[in-house]
Scaffold this motif. Sequence first.
Motif, PDB file in Angstrom:
ATOM      1  N   UNK A   1      92.463 -26.194  27.598  1.00 11.43           N
ATOM      2  CA  UNK A   1      92.283 -27.480  28.187  1.00 11.43           C
ATOM      3  C   UNK A   1      91.988 -27.568  29.509  1.00 11.43           C
ATOM      4  N   UNK A   2      92.534 -26.752  30.343  1.00 10.84           N
ATOM      5  CA  UNK A   2      92.194 -26.723  31.888  1.00 10.84           C
ATOM      6  C   UNK A   2      92.790 -25.551  32.353  1.00 10.84           C
ATOM      7  N   UNK A   3      92.150 -25.162  33.323  1.00  7.06           N
ATOM      8  CA  UNK A   3      92.580 -24.044  34.220  1.00  7.06           C
ATOM      9  C   UNK A   3      92.745 -24.346  35.608  1.00  7.06           C
ATOM     10  N   UNK A   4      94.040 -24.262  36.103  1.00  2.00           N
ATOM     11  CA  UNK A   4      94.349 -24.776  37.443  1.00  2.00           C
ATOM     12  C   UNK A   4      94.659 -23.647  38.563  1.00  2.00           C
TER      13      UNK A   4
ATOM     14  N   UNK B   1      80.556 -14.441  26.744  1.00  2.00           N
ATOM     15  CA  UNK B   1      81.686 -15.210  26.826  1.00  2.00           C
ATOM     16  C   UNK B   1      82.805 -14.791  26.609  1.00  2.00           C
ATOM     17  N   UNK B   2      84.116 -15.431  27.017  1.00  2.00           N
ATOM     18  CA  UNK B   2      85.449 -15.172  26.673  1.00  2.00           C
ATOM     19  C   UNK B   2      85.558 -15.574  25.263  1.00  2.00           C
ATOM     20  N   UNK B   3      86.135 -15.282  24.256  1.00  2.00           N
ATOM     21  CA  UNK B   3      86.237 -15.532  23.013  1.00  2.00           C
ATOM     22  C   UNK B   3      87.749 -15.707  22.756  1.00  2.00           C
ATOM     23  N   UNK B   4      88.758 -14.897  23.268  1.00  2.00           N
ATOM     24  CA  UNK B   4      89.998 -15.142  23.224  1.00  2.00           C
ATOM     25  C   UNK B   4      90.733 -14.573  24.432  1.00  2.00           C
ATOM     26  N   UNK B   5      91.850 -15.305  24.800  1.00  2.00           N
ATOM     27  CA  UNK B   5      92.827 -14.639  25.616  1.00  2.00           C
ATOM     28  C   UNK B   5      94.201 -14.210  25.112  1.00  2.00           C
ATOM     29  N   UNK B   6      94.339 -13.079  25.611  1.00  2.00           N
ATOM     30  CA  UNK B   6      95.655 -12.244  24.993  1.00  2.00           C
ATOM     31  C   UNK B   6      96.881 -12.710  25.892  1.00  2.00           C
TER      32      UNK B   6
ATOM     33  N   UNK C   1     102.017 -14.929  29.804  1.00  2.00           N
ATOM     34  CA  UNK C   1     101.061 -14.876  30.927  1.00  2.00           C
ATOM     35  C   UNK C   1      99.769 -14.160  30.546  1.00  2.00           C
ATOM     36  N   UNK C   2      98.679 -14.471  30.786  1.00  2.00           N
ATOM     37  CA  UNK C   2      97.212 -13.924  30.711  1.00  2.00           C
ATOM     38  C   UNK C   2      97.347 -12.232  30.970  1.00  2.00           C
ATOM     39  N   UNK C   3      97.228 -11.615  29.966  1.00  2.18           N
ATOM     40  CA  UNK C   3      96.992  -9.968  30.151  1.00  2.18           C
ATOM     41  C   UNK C   3      95.635  -9.478  29.997  1.00  2.18           C
ATOM     42  N   UNK C   4      94.974  -9.826  28.812  1.00  6.42           N
ATOM     43  CA  UNK C   4      93.659  -9.307  28.683  1.00  6.42           C
ATOM     44  C   UNK C   4      92.724 -10.414  27.860  1.00  6.42           C
ATOM     45  N   UNK C   5      91.638  -9.937  27.408  1.00  8.74           N
ATOM     46  CA  UNK C   5      90.670 -10.962  26.933  1.00  8.74           C
ATOM     47  C   UNK C   5      89.918 -10.338  25.744  1.00  8.74           C
ATOM     48  N   UNK C   6      89.366 -11.093  24.826  1.00  8.76           N
ATOM     49  CA  UNK C   6      88.217 -10.585  23.944  1.00  8.76           C
ATOM     50  C   UNK C   6      86.951 -11.135  24.438  1.00  8.76           C
ATOM     51  N   UNK C   7      85.930 -10.190  24.517  1.00  2.00           N
ATOM     52  CA  UNK C   7      84.630 -10.777  25.026  1.00  2.00           C
ATOM     53  C   UNK C   7      83.684 -10.696  23.890  1.00  2.00           C
ATOM     54  N   UNK C   8      82.954 -12.023  23.850  1.00  2.00           N
ATOM     55  CA  UNK C   8      81.676 -11.822  22.919  1.00  2.00           C
ATOM     56  C   UNK C   8      80.688 -11.524  23.718  1.00  2.00           C
ATOM     57  N   UNK C   9      80.204 -10.269  23.561  1.00  2.00           N
ATOM     58  CA  UNK C   9      79.106  -9.475  24.288  1.00  2.00           C
ATOM     59  C   UNK C   9      77.881 -10.212  23.902  1.00  2.00           C
TER      60      UNK C   9
ATOM     61  N   UNK D   1      83.313 -17.748  36.610  1.00  2.00           N
ATOM     62  CA  UNK D   1      84.700 -17.449  37.115  1.00  2.00           C
ATOM     63  C   UNK D   1      84.897 -15.910  36.413  1.00  2.00           C
ATOM     64  N   UNK D   2      85.571 -15.281  37.317  1.00  2.00           N
ATOM     65  CA  UNK D   2      85.968 -13.999  36.926  1.00  2.00           C
ATOM     66  C   UNK D   2      87.230 -13.783  36.283  1.00  2.00           C
ATOM     67  N   UNK D   3      87.226 -13.011  35.302  1.00  2.00           N
ATOM     68  CA  UNK D   3      88.502 -12.745  34.470  1.00  2.00           C
ATOM     69  C   UNK D   3      89.799 -12.490  35.509  1.00  2.00           C
ATOM     70  N   UNK D   4      89.464 -11.769  36.422  1.00  2.00           N
ATOM     71  CA  UNK D   4      90.783 -11.275  37.444  1.00  2.00           C
ATOM     72  C   UNK D   4      91.407 -12.600  37.834  1.00  2.00           C
ATOM     73  N   UNK D   5      90.604 -13.740  37.973  1.00  2.00           N
ATOM     74  CA  UNK D   5      91.092 -14.880  38.522  1.00  2.00           C
ATOM     75  C   UNK D   5      92.134 -15.592  37.450  1.00  2.00           C
TER      76      UNK D   5
END
Length: 81
Positions: free
Chosen positions: A65-68, A34-39, A22-30, A1-5
């Motif tokens: 929990x789930x992404x729709x 993986x995505x560590x946090x959603x902003x 609304x999801x605006x950004x993310x913190x990535x564990x390089x 899954x891409x972050x843009x989705x």
Amino acid sequence: MRFSSLQKKEVIELKKGSFIGFVQDATIDIEKGEIAQLHIGEIERSFFSDSKSKGVQKIQYKDVMTIGKDIILIENKRLNK
């Protein structure tokens, strides 16, 4: 899954059914790739004025929990500002 989705999807807290933002950004564990946090951006909605950003909260990706198609449901253990 891409972050843009994930961007611009509504985030809803599962137990209360409350709108978080609304999801605006993310913190990535390089190291793990993986995505560590959603902003999550809170938006103040008003009938008489323009929408205003109230701030950003960070949620742990493990609390998702789930992404729709249109929304993301989270288990709200704690929100970090």
